[in-house]
Design an enzyme around this catalytic site. Structure first.
Site, PDB file in Angstrom:
ATOM      1  N   GLY A  76     -24.459 -10.056 -47.057  1.00 62.46           N
ATOM      2  CA  GLY A  76     -24.828  -9.600 -45.868  1.00 62.46           C
ATOM      3  C   GLY A  76     -26.240  -9.631 -45.846  1.00 62.46           C
ATOM      4  N   GLU A 128     -33.764 -15.463 -47.050  1.00 58.97           N
ATOM      5  CA  GLU A 128     -34.049 -17.221 -47.919  1.00 58.97           C
ATOM      6  C   GLU A 128     -33.267 -16.943 -48.577  1.00 58.97           C
ATOM      7  OE1 GLU A 128     -35.545 -18.910 -45.544  1.00 58.97           O
ATOM      8  OE2 GLU A 128     -34.826 -20.873 -47.101  1.00 58.97           O
ATOM      9  N   HIS A 135     -29.977 -16.439 -49.931  1.00 59.02           N
ATOM     10  CA  HIS A 135     -28.568 -16.715 -48.604  1.00 59.02           C
ATOM     11  C   HIS A 135     -28.437 -18.832 -48.636  1.00 59.02           C
ATOM     12  CE1 HIS A 135     -28.315 -12.093 -49.385  1.00 59.02           C
ATOM     13  NE2 HIS A 135     -27.714 -12.313 -49.779  1.00 59.02           N
ATOM     14  N   LYS A 141     -30.963 -15.204 -59.814  1.00 65.73           N
ATOM     15  CA  LYS A 141     -31.629 -14.224 -59.668  1.00 65.73           C
ATOM     16  C   LYS A 141     -30.498 -13.235 -60.420  1.00 65.73           C
ATOM     17  CE  LYS A 141     -31.968 -11.139 -56.288  1.00 65.73           C
ATOM     18  NZ  LYS A 141     -31.476  -9.974 -56.903  1.00 65.73           N
ATOM     19  N   GLN A 199     -24.198 -12.626 -63.516  1.00 66.04           N
ATOM     20  CA  GLN A 199     -23.352 -12.350 -62.304  1.00 66.04           C
ATOM     21  C   GLN A 199     -22.467 -13.768 -62.286  1.00 66.04           C
ATOM     22  OE1 GLN A 199     -22.786 -11.201 -58.536  1.00 66.04           O
ATOM     23  NE2 GLN A 199     -23.868 -13.479 -57.467  1.00 66.04           N
ATOM     24  N   SER A 209     -31.233  -8.244 -50.889  1.00 63.22           N
ATOM     25  CA  SER A 209     -31.565  -7.866 -49.554  1.00 63.22           C
ATOM     26  C   SER A 209     -31.930  -5.691 -49.722  1.00 63.22           C
ATOM     27  CB  SER A 209     -30.158  -7.552 -49.251  1.00 63.22           C
ATOM     28  OG  SER A 209     -29.550  -8.913 -49.249  1.00 63.22           O
TER      29      SER A 209
HETATM   30  O1  PAF Z   1     -23.973 -11.816 -55.095  1.00 66.26           O
HETATM   31  C1  PAF Z   1     -23.233 -11.013 -54.151  1.00 66.26           C
HETATM   32  O2  PAF Z   1     -23.633 -10.560 -53.155  1.00 66.26           O
HETATM   33  C2  PAF Z   1     -22.553 -10.303 -54.747  1.00 66.26           C
HETATM   34  O3  PAF Z   1     -22.161  -9.840 -56.014  1.00 66.26           O
HETATM   35  C3  PAF Z   1     -21.378 -10.703 -54.773  1.00 66.26           C
HETATM   36  C4  PAF Z   1     -21.050 -12.286 -55.043  1.00 66.26           C
HETATM   37  C5  PAF Z   1     -21.159 -11.628 -52.817  1.00 66.26           C
HETATM   38  C6  PAF Z   1     -19.339 -10.531 -54.008  1.00 66.26           C
HETATM   39  O4  PAF Z   1     -19.493  -9.502 -53.940  1.00 66.26           O
END
Ligand code: PAF
Length: 287
Positions: free
Chosen positions: A31, A35, A37, A149, A153, A186
């Site tokens: 959440g 931009e 997202h 970014k 991950q 964020s």
């Molecule tokens: O990148 C993120 O915002 C978080 O790590 C994710 C992938 C939503 C998992 O909580």
């Protein structure tokens, strides 16, 4: 746009889309959308007929001293942004629904989580891998989109999907930046005006490393030292790491031979920011 709170209801909707041979694209988020997202969502819309976005601030990926409680939240604002983009379904579960009493199952991805952010946030990727796996089981996507970014991950998710034979296409999308070059996040909301100016040194350090690379420098240490030198000129910045790694394994390298990534994590004030820049293999890089 449907807003679904419960995992079972979400699974039912996913089954219904799949039963009519529909294709589901999924953008996981915590959440407080920006931009970056929204660009993932627009890309998702091109790749499927049903776009699902999750909004869930996942407690298991925050360490005990981290900003879980302070993490910015504004569902009303997020909702109107998602309507504008044309999101079909928002999955917005509670902590209790995702981690009910008695919850005790976690997923660990090994080598690629050890370096970079894994060093200073040792339980972070266990939380990410766990929640993303749960979300994949609940939303049943054909394709899932992640921003670059969070480079580590993305590598972790790709590794996990491959290792566990998950039948989901993972799409990595480019970093979206503010007009002055700061990578969108964020957490930028936490930055004071002065912090905001200091934070630009991170991009400056990456740009300088890229410039040296394009001029033929292949010694990783030289690039890392130059990035340190630039960051050290800024008293408001505390470096967590500057690393040059193989882009696939995320192990540190001495000489740039294959596709590599320079990744930086640094605190600006109390805010931890990350950014990165990928160098293609020397014979692929357009100079
Ligand atoms: O990148 C993120 O915002 C978080 O790590 C994710 C992938 C939503 C998992 O909580």
């Amino acid at each position: 746009m449907k807003i679904i709170l419960e995992p079972r209801a979400m699974q039912g909707l996913a089954d219904e889309v799949r039963s009519r041979a529909g294709r589901i694209a999924f953008v996981p988020t915590m959440g407080f959308l920006h931009e970056g997202h929204l660009s993932l969502m627009r890309e998702g819309k091109k790749r499927a007929d049903t776009l699902v976005v999750s909004i869930f601030v996942n407690p298991t990926q925050f360490g005990p001293q981290e900003d879980l409680d302070a993490y910015p939240r504004d569902f009303d604002r997020d909702e109107s942004l998602m309507r504008e983009v044309g999101v079909d379904v928002v999955f917005y579960p509670t902590d209790k629904d995702m981690y009910p009493k008695g919850y005790q199952t976690y997923l660990t991805v090994e080598e690629v989580t050890r370096n970079l952010c894994g060093k200073s946030r040792p339980t972070h990727f266990r939380g990410v891998a766990t929640v993303v796996t749960k979300l994949f089981h609940i939303i049943k996507p054909h394709v899932a989109l992640f921003g670059s970014k969070d480079f580590q991950q993305l590598v972790v998710i790709r590794r996990m999907v491959e290792d566990l034979n998950m039948d989901i296409e993972i799409v990595g999308c480019p970093i979206v930046r503010e007009p002055d070059g700061l990578a969108m996040s964020s957490r930028n909301k936490y930055l004071s005006e002065d912090d905001r100016k200091e934070a630009l040194a991170i991009k400056e350090a990456l740009d300088r490393a890229r410039e040296l690379y394009r001029n033929g420098e292949r010694d990783a240490r030289a690039l890392v030292e130059e990035a340190h030198r630039i960051l050290d000129l800024h008293p408001g910045i505390r470096i967590d790491y500057v690393s040059l790694c193989d882009a696939g394994t995320l192990s540190d390298i001495e000489t740039i031979r294959a596709e590599s990534v320079m990744a930086i994590a640094a605190f600006v004030g109390k805010t931890r920011l990350i950014d990165n820049c990928v160098f293609l293999a020397p014979d692929e890089e357009a100079i």
